[in-house]
Design an enzyme around this catalytic site. Sequence first.
Site, short mmCIF file in Angstrom:
data_model
loop_
_atom_site.label_atom_id
_atom_site.label_comp_id
_atom_site.label_asym_id
_atom_site.label_seq_id
_atom_site.Cartn_x
_atom_site.Cartn_y
_atom_site.Cartn_z
N LYS A 1 0.81 -1.22 0.00
CA LYS A 1 0.00 0.00 0.00
C LYS A 1 0.84 1.27 0.00
CE LYS A 1 -4.49 -1.47 1.61
NZ LYS A 1 -4.36 -2.94 1.75
N GLU B 1 -10.19 7.78 3.30
CA GLU B 1 -11.08 6.96 4.11
C GLU B 1 -10.38 5.64 4.36
OE1 GLU B 1 -11.58 6.87 0.74
OE2 GLU B 1 -11.13 4.71 0.70
N SER C 1 1.79 -9.77 -1.10
CA SER C 1 1.40 -8.36 -0.94
C SER C 1 1.64 -7.78 0.44
CB SER C 1 -0.07 -8.17 -1.34
OG SER C 1 -0.90 -9.03 -0.57
C1 LIG Z 1 -5.12 -3.92 1.08
C2 LIG Z 1 -4.42 -5.18 0.82
C3 LIG Z 1 -4.75 -6.02 -0.26
C4 LIG Z 1 -5.89 -5.74 -1.22
O1 LIG Z 1 -5.78 -4.60 -1.98
P1 LIG Z 1 -5.51 -4.64 -3.55
O2 LIG Z 1 -5.85 -3.27 -3.99
O3 LIG Z 1 -6.39 -5.68 -4.16
O4 LIG Z 1 -4.08 -4.99 -3.74
C5 LIG Z 1 -4.01 -7.17 -0.47
N1 LIG Z 1 -3.00 -7.51 0.36
C6 LIG Z 1 -2.66 -6.76 1.41
C7 LIG Z 1 -1.55 -7.19 2.28
C8 LIG Z 1 -3.35 -5.57 1.69
O5 LIG Z 1 -3.01 -4.81 2.74
#
Ligand SMILES: *Cc1c(COP(=O)(O)O)cnc(C)c1O
Length: 422
Positions: free
Chosen positions: A96, A118, A385
């Site tokens: 993020k 938000e 992610s």
């Molecule tokens: C917020 C988040 C997501 C989902 O958001 P995308 O916009 O689909 O990438 C996925 N993995 C993690 C670790 C997150 O914090």
Amino acid sequence: MAFPEKKIDIIPDENGFFGPYGGRFVPPPLEGPLEELTEGFFRYKDDEVFQAELARENKHYSGRPSPLYHAERYSEHLGFRVLLKREDLNHLGAHKLNNCLGQALLARRMGKKKIIAETGAGQHGVATAAVAARLGMACDIYMGEEDMRRQQPNVTRIRLMGAQVIPATSGDRTLTAAVDEAIGAWVGEADTAYYLLGSVVGPHPYPLMVRHFQSVIGREARRQVQEQFGRLPDQLVACAGGGSNAIGLFHEFLEDESVEMVGVEAAGSGVDSDRHAATLTTGEPSVIHGMKTYCIKEGTVTSEGSHCIAAGLDYPGIGPEHSYLKDAGRVRYEAVTDREVIPAFESLCRLEGIIPALESSHALAYLERLRGKLDPDTLVILNLSGRGDKDMDEFILRRGEQNGDENGGGDGQTGPANGLFC
Ligand SMILES: *Cc1c(COP(=O)(O)O)cnc(C)c1O
């Protein structure tokens, strides 16, 4: 492949449409601020000073480039080679920040003094508060009153970094209320405030802009895989909530026809249940949050509480570019259930000493389905992610449920498991 030639790189059109999806479906007072934002983005995105600032923050504040790690024991377990793109190692533990840094630097270049955002589960609020602190900007984070109660540690983190948390008290007092109230505030102070959206969703230019800032993931991965293995990967896999980490990895490879791509959605309790977030698997095109895109049909899931095990995937729409890529057949979308996610999460912990986010564990769960079915030389890049330290409470509850453990936190319909993170 039936995919149109090189057109992919130039989409969307000037109105923000990816084929029939995207665009800008907003009330008139938002048109002006969104147009100013679009102009600002196109003015600065290729500016050398702006690019140097962003590169510096990515390197020294976030810690990029993130490693592309050959998970050897995990690969052995699956029967093919898996490379993890380690977005979990970024500052704040997820992808993020890539987007927040880009947009906050843009806000400063546009002369804005305050950042508005938000947040639902709080992760995007924390990343936004951090970049505002880093740049010395004021920051208001709108959060549903109900979400504030559920996500107390993130409220504390946001406040520690100097941002204000403003309780959204309308409607269901969760994410929808926070979006409405944050947008309302932005319209009132758009001269001095910047609205920082957290995924590749919403009206033009956000899907394009957030993709731009997240595509650093795929640019690095492409270079790294060629350095380490001398070739392109066979497959890319990423979880998809709004779709920003997935498009961030995919974008740089879209024109490489040999590279297969899979986006993994949250099937929650199952795609036939009333608790899931499998937008592309079950939904249909509609207008939501200022864009045209696939969207979960009203009345097919419960309106309250959590729809899946991972708060970050619990969103009823998806970025419009994903809708386009699905229809074009360029990316395949699969949905995995909560029950598949837990063992996949545990596998990575045990075999690699890496605790993945429950969101990322959806992508891992998809790989478990391929176990033993691919050629051993197959090269898969999985976007890890985020890290899973935030998910310990949820893991303990859900693990208990799956074991039928009496202390495990109920039946998922009521009691403490309900809505803990979403
Ligand atoms: C917020 C988040 C997501 C989902 O958001 P995308 O916009 O689909 O990438 C996925 N993995 C993690 C670790 C997150 O914090």
